[in-house]
Design an enzyme around this catalytic site. Structure first.
Site, PDB file in Angstrom:
ATOM      1  CB  THR A 121      -0.804   0.289   0.972  1.00 16.17           C
ATOM      2  OG1 THR A 121      -1.511   1.365   1.115  1.00 16.17           O
ATOM      3  CG2 THR A 121       0.143  -0.019   2.808  1.00 16.17           C
ATOM      4  CE1 TYR A 145      -3.731  -2.073   5.442  1.00 14.80           C
ATOM      5  CE2 TYR A 145      -3.065   0.408   4.940  1.00 14.80           C
ATOM      6  CZ  TYR A 145      -3.785  -1.228   3.948  1.00 14.80           C
ATOM      7  OH  TYR A 145      -3.351  -1.449   2.692  1.00 14.80           O
TER       8      TYR A 145
END
Ligand code: UDP
Length: 327
Positions: A121, A145
């Protein structure tokens, strides 16, 4: 090739599965525990061409599946993806996202699976100094995350160093949105928080109104800027990356279009596309949001045969809206 896809009942995984079923002759096997993914996606995609599906978790004993299938490659999606949730329950992210990468690589080691495509990501870049980030930019995540994915990347790189036969492609996704233009699959999460999903739900009256999280950022209109990429283009990027590492060395690739839209621009386009003047409040900034995040995507475009076809905000919103109507 014999390919295992983990998490293929989910949003991005199902679009990659569709591309592989339609455009390749690879043999495909899918595992998904359906905690976030949807069985309907699996059932719809089986109509294109059959594949084996196992409703199992990465925590389960997968030896039998690996022993039977002799996979050549794994495309690993199964992970949690909510930034805010990761700030509230970081251990859940480190266990499911990071520890499970070590687990699945252990199966790779035992069963000699030497091609690995990993969903990473743009959150690994944190709050970058420059609006546009390349694969060489500093990686300092600003939430658990992002760290769970960055640490997974490190696990993969270290394993590759220890095993010269093993090659990986790490794909750092920017803001994925939209749905399959054929209308077969899309995003199904019940409590989605992503901007375009929230906007189309508001268009359809599934939400009374939506909020813009902060209009005092140092951007042209004060709202955050992101590089929104259509999920079907992201899907073909996986195939291009797999073909690339099969012939060449391991790589990290940004996957975006290399341009950005502000939250206000997205909201304006959503109103235009739908003809619905839905209610939008200005709210406080959301924790952990960088002001601008745009990919420098020249590496994947130069090294691989990836040719994006849906670089069009209007089309991204339109396909998201069409899908939302079907839910
Ligand atoms: N955003 C917003 N309202 C929403 C959802 C998102 O203003 O209801 C903003 C968010 O603050 C960010 C941008 O839209 O600046 C993209 O957020 P999203 O959650 O879609 O993706 P992220 O960039 O966080 O991965």
């Amino acid at each position: 090739m014999n390919i295992l896809i983990t998490g293929a009942a989910g949003y991005i995984g199902s679009h990659v599965l569709k591309v592989l079923l339609e455009q390749s002759s690879h043999e495909i096997c899918v595992i998904d525990n359906l905690s976030k993914g949807n069985i309907n996606a699996i059932n719809e995609l089986k109509k294109i061409r059959n594949f084996e599906f196992f409703n199992v978790s990465l925590e389960d004993d997968l030896n039998e599946i690996f022993a039977k299938h002799k996979f050549d490659a794994i495309i690993h999606f199964a992970a949690f993806i909510e930034v805010f949730e990761s700030t509230q329950d970081p251990l859940k992210y480190y266990l499911n996202n990071t520890a499970n990468v070590a687990k699945i690589l252990t199966y790779c080691k035992i069963y000699g699976v030497n091609r690995f495509i990993f969903s990473s990501t743009a959150a690994v870049y944190g709050e970058p100094d420059t609006p546009e980030v390349s694969e060489e930019s500093q990686t300092i995540p600003i939430n658990p995350y992002g760290y769970s994915k960055l640490m997974s990347e490190q696990v993969i790189k270290d394993y590759a160093t220890s095993n010269k036969e093993f090659r990986y492609a790490i794909l750092r996704y920017f803001n994925v949105a939209g749905a399959d233009p054929d209308g077969l699959i899309g995003q199904n999460y019940p409590n989605a928080t992503h901007l375009i999903k929230v906007a189309v739900q508001t268009i359809l009256g599934k939400r009374e109104k939506m909020a813009i999280y902060g209009d005092d950022y140092a951007t042209d209109d004060g709202t955050c800027v992101r590089d929104y990429i259509h999920v079907s283009d992201l899907a073909t990027a996986h195939v291009s990356a797999l073909n690339h590492i099969n012939e060449n060395q391991s790589e990290i690739f940004n996957v975006g279009y290399g341009r950005g839209f502000s939250v206000k621009e997205v909201v304006k386009m959503a109103k235009e596309v739908s003809g619905v003047d839905f209610k939008v409040d200005i709210a406080n900034r959301r924790d952990g949001d960088p002001s601008v995040l745009i990919s420098n995507a020249s590496k994947i475009k130069t090294l691989t045969d990836w040719t994006p076809k849906f670089d069009d905000l209007k089309l991204i919103i339109k396909t998201a809206l069409e899908w939302e109507k079907r839910l």
